[in-house]
Design an enzyme around this catalytic site. Structure first.
Site, PDB file in Angstrom:
ATOM      1  N   GLU A  42      -2.959 -29.003  41.840  1.00  0.00           N
ATOM      2  CA  GLU A  42      -3.404 -30.360  42.147  1.00  0.00           C
ATOM      3  C   GLU A  42      -3.544 -31.057  40.801  1.00  0.00           C
ATOM      4  O   GLU A  42      -4.427 -30.727  40.017  1.00  0.00           O
ATOM      5  CB  GLU A  42      -4.729 -30.301  42.921  1.00  0.00           C
ATOM      6  CG  GLU A  42      -4.987 -31.541  43.729  1.00  0.00           C
ATOM      7  CD  GLU A  42      -5.809 -32.540  42.963  1.00  0.00           C
ATOM      8  OE1 GLU A  42      -5.187 -33.403  42.291  1.00  0.00           O
ATOM      9  OE2 GLU A  42      -7.035 -32.458  43.008  1.00  0.00           O
ATOM     10  N   GLU A  94      -1.580 -41.505  32.679  1.00  0.00           N
ATOM     11  CA  GLU A  94      -2.913 -41.324  33.233  1.00  0.00           C
ATOM     12  C   GLU A  94      -3.959 -41.437  32.107  1.00  0.00           C
ATOM     13  O   GLU A  94      -3.872 -40.747  31.100  1.00  0.00           O
ATOM     14  CB  GLU A  94      -3.014 -39.931  33.874  1.00  0.00           C
ATOM     15  CG  GLU A  94      -4.372 -39.654  34.477  1.00  0.00           C
ATOM     16  CD  GLU A  94      -4.431 -38.304  35.187  1.00  0.00           C
ATOM     17  OE1 GLU A  94      -4.183 -37.270  34.546  1.00  0.00           O
ATOM     18  OE2 GLU A  94      -4.740 -38.296  36.388  1.00  0.00           O
ATOM     19  N   GLY A 126      -6.014 -29.815  37.535  1.00  0.00           N
ATOM     20  CA  GLY A 126      -6.134 -30.301  36.159  1.00  0.00           C
ATOM     21  C   GLY A 126      -4.919 -31.112  35.777  1.00  0.00           C
ATOM     22  O   GLY A 126      -4.292 -31.747  36.632  1.00  0.00           O
ATOM     23  N   SER A 127      -4.590 -31.081  34.489  1.00  0.00           N
ATOM     24  CA  SER A 127      -3.514 -31.951  34.006  1.00  0.00           C
ATOM     25  C   SER A 127      -2.138 -31.431  34.410  1.00  0.00           C
ATOM     26  O   SER A 127      -1.945 -30.229  34.621  1.00  0.00           O
ATOM     27  CB  SER A 127      -3.583 -32.042  32.474  1.00  0.00           C
ATOM     28  OG  SER A 127      -3.334 -30.771  31.916  1.00  0.00           O
ATOM     29  N   THR A 128      -1.183 -32.327  34.478  1.00  0.00           N
ATOM     30  CA  THR A 128       0.182 -31.943  34.826  1.00  0.00           C
ATOM     31  C   THR A 128       0.758 -31.005  33.768  1.00  0.00           C
ATOM     32  O   THR A 128       1.446 -30.038  34.095  1.00  0.00           O
ATOM     33  CB  THR A 128       1.046 -33.206  35.019  1.00  0.00           C
ATOM     34  OG1 THR A 128       0.542 -33.908  36.171  1.00  0.00           O
ATOM     35  CG2 THR A 128       2.503 -32.874  35.268  1.00  0.00           C
ATOM     36  N   ALA A 129       0.428 -31.235  32.495  1.00  0.00           N
ATOM     37  CA  ALA A 129       0.956 -30.374  31.420  1.00  0.00           C
ATOM     38  C   ALA A 129       0.484 -28.934  31.607  1.00  0.00           C
ATOM     39  O   ALA A 129       1.285 -27.993  31.545  1.00  0.00           O
ATOM     40  CB  ALA A 129       0.514 -30.910  30.061  1.00  0.00           C
ATOM     41  N   THR A 130      -0.806 -28.751  31.872  1.00  0.00           N
ATOM     42  CA  THR A 130      -1.324 -27.391  32.055  1.00  0.00           C
ATOM     43  C   THR A 130      -0.791 -26.785  33.354  1.00  0.00           C
ATOM     44  O   THR A 130      -0.478 -25.595  33.408  1.00  0.00           O
ATOM     45  CB  THR A 130      -2.868 -27.391  32.008  1.00  0.00           C
ATOM     46  OG1 THR A 130      -3.265 -27.896  30.728  1.00  0.00           O
ATOM     47  CG2 THR A 130      -3.443 -26.006  32.186  1.00  0.00           C
ATOM     48  N   GLY A 131      -0.640 -27.609  34.393  1.00  0.00           N
ATOM     49  CA  GLY A 131      -0.082 -27.131  35.664  1.00  0.00           C
ATOM     50  C   GLY A 131       1.324 -26.583  35.474  1.00  0.00           C
ATOM     51  O   GLY A 131       1.683 -25.531  36.019  1.00  0.00           O
ATOM     52  N   LYS A 175     -12.258 -19.484  37.157  1.00  0.00           N
ATOM     53  CA  LYS A 175     -12.657 -19.979  35.831  1.00  0.00           C
ATOM     54  C   LYS A 175     -13.081 -21.431  35.927  1.00  0.00           C
ATOM     55  O   LYS A 175     -12.333 -22.279  36.411  1.00  0.00           O
ATOM     56  CB  LYS A 175     -11.489 -19.895  34.836  1.00  0.00           C
ATOM     57  CG  LYS A 175     -11.922 -20.284  33.423  1.00  0.00           C
ATOM     58  CD  LYS A 175     -10.741 -20.489  32.491  1.00  0.00           C
ATOM     59  CE  LYS A 175     -10.385 -21.948  32.308  1.00  0.00           C
ATOM     60  NZ  LYS A 175     -11.467 -22.775  31.741  1.00  0.00           N
ATOM     61  N   CYS A 178      -8.619 -37.806  39.656  1.00  0.00           N
ATOM     62  CA  CYS A 178      -7.163 -37.630  39.624  1.00  0.00           C
ATOM     63  C   CYS A 178      -6.454 -38.699  40.455  1.00  0.00           C
ATOM     64  O   CYS A 178      -5.349 -39.106  40.139  1.00  0.00           O
ATOM     65  CB  CYS A 178      -6.783 -36.242  40.103  1.00  0.00           C
ATOM     66  SG  CYS A 178      -7.594 -35.803  41.636  1.00  0.00           S
TER      67      CYS A 178
HETATM   68  P1  NAI Z   1      -6.552 -29.260  31.497  1.00  0.00           P
HETATM   69  O1  NAI Z   1      -5.595 -29.352  32.614  1.00  0.00           O
HETATM   70  O2  NAI Z   1      -6.037 -28.605  30.253  1.00  0.00           O
HETATM   71  O3  NAI Z   1      -7.864 -28.454  31.981  1.00  0.00           O
HETATM   72  C1  NAI Z   1      -8.179 -28.170  33.311  1.00  0.00           C
HETATM   73  C2  NAI Z   1      -8.519 -26.690  33.438  1.00  0.00           C
HETATM   74  O4  NAI Z   1      -7.405 -25.914  32.993  1.00  0.00           O
HETATM   75  C3  NAI Z   1      -9.697 -26.247  32.585  1.00  0.00           C
HETATM   76  O5  NAI Z   1     -10.436 -25.263  33.280  1.00  0.00           O
HETATM   77  C4  NAI Z   1      -9.017 -25.630  31.388  1.00  0.00           C
HETATM   78  O6  NAI Z   1      -9.798 -24.673  30.717  1.00  0.00           O
HETATM   79  C5  NAI Z   1      -7.812 -24.974  32.031  1.00  0.00           C
HETATM   80  N1  NAI Z   1      -6.704 -24.694  31.110  1.00  0.00           N
HETATM   81  C6  NAI Z   1      -6.382 -25.356  29.969  1.00  0.00           C
HETATM   82  N2  NAI Z   1      -5.316 -24.782  29.381  1.00  0.00           N
HETATM   83  C7  NAI Z   1      -4.949 -23.736  30.163  1.00  0.00           C
HETATM   84  C8  NAI Z   1      -3.914 -22.748  30.080  1.00  0.00           C
HETATM   85  N3  NAI Z   1      -3.059 -22.716  29.057  1.00  0.00           N
HETATM   86  N4  NAI Z   1      -3.820 -21.831  31.066  1.00  0.00           N
HETATM   87  C9  NAI Z   1      -4.673 -21.845  32.107  1.00  0.00           C
HETATM   88  N5  NAI Z   1      -5.683 -22.736  32.228  1.00  0.00           N
HETATM   89  C10 NAI Z   1      -5.824 -23.676  31.264  1.00  0.00           C
HETATM   90  O7  NAI Z   1      -7.085 -30.700  31.201  1.00  0.00           O
HETATM   91  P2  NAI Z   1      -8.034 -31.241  30.018  1.00  0.00           P
HETATM   92  O8  NAI Z   1      -7.448 -30.899  28.687  1.00  0.00           O
HETATM   93  O9  NAI Z   1      -9.407 -30.813  30.271  1.00  0.00           O
HETATM   94  O10 NAI Z   1      -7.906 -32.810  30.234  1.00  0.00           O
HETATM   95  C11 NAI Z   1      -6.750 -33.502  29.818  1.00  0.00           C
HETATM   96  C12 NAI Z   1      -6.312 -34.509  30.832  1.00  0.00           C
HETATM   97  O11 NAI Z   1      -5.944 -33.842  32.041  1.00  0.00           O
HETATM   98  C13 NAI Z   1      -7.370 -35.497  31.286  1.00  0.00           C
HETATM   99  O12 NAI Z   1      -7.505 -36.543  30.380  1.00  0.00           O
HETATM  100  C14 NAI Z   1      -6.810 -35.929  32.606  1.00  0.00           C
HETATM  101  O13 NAI Z   1      -5.819 -36.908  32.405  1.00  0.00           O
HETATM  102  C15 NAI Z   1      -6.162 -34.684  33.155  1.00  0.00           C
HETATM  103  N6  NAI Z   1      -7.042 -33.999  34.114  1.00  0.00           N
HETATM  104  C16 NAI Z   1      -6.781 -34.140  35.445  1.00  0.00           C
HETATM  105  C17 NAI Z   1      -7.614 -33.572  36.376  1.00  0.00           C
HETATM  106  C18 NAI Z   1      -7.359 -33.714  37.828  1.00  0.00           C
HETATM  107  O14 NAI Z   1      -8.292 -33.696  38.618  1.00  0.00           O
HETATM  108  N7  NAI Z   1      -6.121 -33.811  38.269  1.00  0.00           N
HETATM  109  C19 NAI Z   1      -8.821 -32.845  35.988  1.00  0.00           C
HETATM  110  C20 NAI Z   1      -8.978 -32.697  34.562  1.00  0.00           C
HETATM  111  C21 NAI Z   1      -8.117 -33.278  33.680  1.00  0.00           C
END
Ligand code: NAI
Ligand code: MG
Length: 519
Positions: free
Chosen positions: A292, A423, A269-274, A216, A326
């Site tokens: 990651e 962050e 992606g974000s730590t919360a979603t991870g 995805k 990140c």
């Molecule tokens: P996110 O972690 O929610 O999104 C990243 C991916 O996860 C996207 O593909 C999103 O559709 C997916 N996702 C979202 N909710 C999900 C769920 N419940 N189950 C499975 N997959 C899900 O991050 P977001 O909201 O786009 O950005 C928020 C913050 O996260 C940013 O401001 C940044 O601080 C951080 N972030 C860190 C990244 C990194 O490379 N470590 C990359 C993107 C965001």
């Protein structure tokens, strides 16, 4: 080209049911012509990519793709839902079980991944332009991403026929050995800051080791992964091996992380979603999880550093990719002897970088990727001012069309400020002073994150002592945001689980089987 990639207007298998469910919807074509800001026109696939074909989503829903530097619509793409994930997983499972990929000679996978790399490389300028258009990043950085993605595919292709086990000597009555096998259907969820590069870090090792994939993309950057999907069949990757479902986290991401047939999930992606994905894996089928996640990485300058070179590393450390990195070096610590000198030189350099139109070759910092990210960054900037940080430069939005933020430096911050703890994921850096190595190691490690750290010094012993004591998955010395396909990347503490790139990435995608024979 599109014919080879298998684009057609309506796949036969889906035709009747989709037609029935979409009668009242206007039908989006499966590819659309897009004119890039540089005047070049290309054809952008808009369907989901399943079984080596672009197909509409079952419910024929679509979502809008925005150009973050103009805030205008680029196109619509099909939006996947749970039923689309099920179809993609079934395709991936069928391909896996058939053995056409998972049990093929490793050189088949090596050749296909190398061919995929060649096809992307041959079209690198278009791919970089798509990335820049969709994400907002400077074209010079998008070109770098494409080159890194191509290099990584080649690196991991080279590992495809080097995955091996070992013979374990026990006693004369047994013959014992281990082998490493692909896991099965792998789910991958990637972010929007490096859409193509993260696609390569995920897809590369999964495919090299014989797994099949349902990936995805992020909802704000679906275009590049769909575009390169048109090379998949031509590269020799069989149908069902690599499937892309565009869509939203709460729907497609949730369906992937809870799916009972997906044996492993990889996420950036974000730590919360991870955290949420780890729990979803635990509550469904205990699929293997690699994450990651976020960071708040310290970048540390010692008195003996070469200031001129260090300032260049600081620019790359925080303003590269519009700060949406990140491992961005977002907490700057300068030893007291050169604090004023570094501050002055860094201010001058930050004010000299070109911010704006991503398609201008001279631009270093393009647009932030979304309105949501712009709002988040500006709210942290406001918070920093309220907390009493001194604005050295920037501290506001640039213009009022497009999601641009001025490179922002906050000095004289205290460790408990929100802008030092959390962050921000934008072109915003905080600076404070330190006296001793012991003090700075404590401050640097006082974070829930542990993704990366930077050290700038001309003393070898300072570099080694500090890098040994820092809690970070990557330590850069006299460089920053400096990636290499053979070098593992990942986080300590809440910055993640597992490593990408290097041989370590292969471990994430293989199960170890021990075979013990009685002779
Ligand atoms: P996110 O972690 O929610 O999104 C990243 C991916 O996860 C996207 O593909 C999103 O559709 C997916 N996702 C979202 N909710 C999900 C769920 N419940 N189950 C499975 N997959 C899900 O991050 P977001 O909201 O786009 O950005 C928020 C913050 O996260 C940013 O401001 C940044 O601080 C951080 N972030 C860190 C990244 C990194 O490379 N470590 C990359 C993107 C965001
Ligand atoms: Mg976009």
């Amino acid at each position: 080209m599109f014919k080879q990639a298998g684009i057609r207007r309506m796949p036969v298998a889906l035709k009747s049911s989709v037609a029935a469910s979409v009668r009242n919807h206007s039908h989006l074509p499966l590819a659309t012509k897009i004119t890039l800001p540089n005047g070049k026109t290309y054809e952008q696939p808009t369907g989901l990519f399943i079984n080596n074909e672009f197909v509409p989503s079952r419910q024929s829903k679509t979502f809008e793709v925005i150009n973050p530097s103009t805030e205008e619509e680029v196109c619509h793409v099909y939006e996947g839902r749970e039923d689309d994930v099920n179809i993609a997983v079934d395709a991936a499972e069928k391909a896996f079980k058939s053995g056409v990929w998972s049990r093929a000679h490793p050189q088949v996978r090596m050749r296909a991944l190398n061919k995929l790399a060649d096809l992307i490389e041959a079209d690198a300028e278009t791919v970089a332009s798509i990335e820049s258009l969709d994400n907002g990043k400077a074209i010079q950085h998008a070109r770098g991403d494409v080159a890194l993605a191509v290099a990584y595919l080649r690196s991991v292709a080279g590992w495809a026929d080097k995955v091996d086990g070992r013979v374990i000597e026990t006693d004369s009555e047994h013959f014992t050995y281990t082998k490493r096998e692909p896991i099965g259907v792998v789910g991958q969820i990637i972010p929007w800051n490096f859409p193509l590069l993260m696609w390569s870090w995920k897809v590369g090792p999964a495919l090299a080791t014989g797994n099949t994939v349902v990936l995805k993309t992020a909802e704000s950057t679906p275009l590049s992964a769909l575009y390169v999907s048109k090379f998949v069949a031509e590269a020799g990757i069989p149908p069902g091996v690599l499937n892309i479902v565009s869509g939203f986290g709460k729907i497609v991401g949730e369906a992937i992380s809870t799916h009972m047939k997906i044996k492993k999930v990889a996420f950036t992606g974000s730590t919360a979603t991870g955290r949420h994905i780890l729990a979803a894996a635990a509550h469904s089928n205990l699929k293997k999880v690699t994450l990651e996640l976020g960071g708040k990485s310290p970048n540390i300058i010692f008195d003996d550093a070469n200031v001129e070179q260090t300032v260049q590393n600081l620019l790359v450390g925080i303003f590269y990719n519009s700060g949406e990195v990140c491992c961005a070096g977002s907490r700057l610590y300068v030893q007291e002897g050169i604090y004023d000198e570094v501050l002055e030189a860094f201010k001058t350099a930050a004010e000299a970088i070109k911010v704006g139109d991503p398609f201008d070759d001279a631009t270093f910092q393009g647009a932030q990727t979304s309105q949501q990210q712009l709002d988040k960054i500006l709210s942290y900037v406001k918070k920093g001012k309220e907390e009493g940080a001194r604005v050295i430069t920037g501290g506001e939005r640039l213009g009022n069309k497009g999601y641009f933020v001025k490179p922002t430096i906050f000095a004289d911050v205290k460790e408990d400020f929100t802008i030092v703890k959390e962050e921000i994921f934008g072109p915003v850096i905080t600076i404070s002073k330190f006296k001793t190595l012991d003090e700075i190691v404590d401050k640097a490690n006082d974070s829930e994150y542990g993704l990366a750290a930077g050290i700038h010094t001309t003393s070898l012993s300072t570099a080694i002592e500090a890098s040994n004591r820092l809690e970070a998955g990557t330590v850069w010395v006299n460089t920053y945001n400096d990636f290499d396909p053979q070098t593992p990347f990942g986080g300590f503490k809440q910055s993640g689980i597992g490593r990408e790139m290097g041989t370590e990435a292969l471990d994430n995608y293989t199960n170890v089987k021990a075979v013990r024979m009685r002779i």
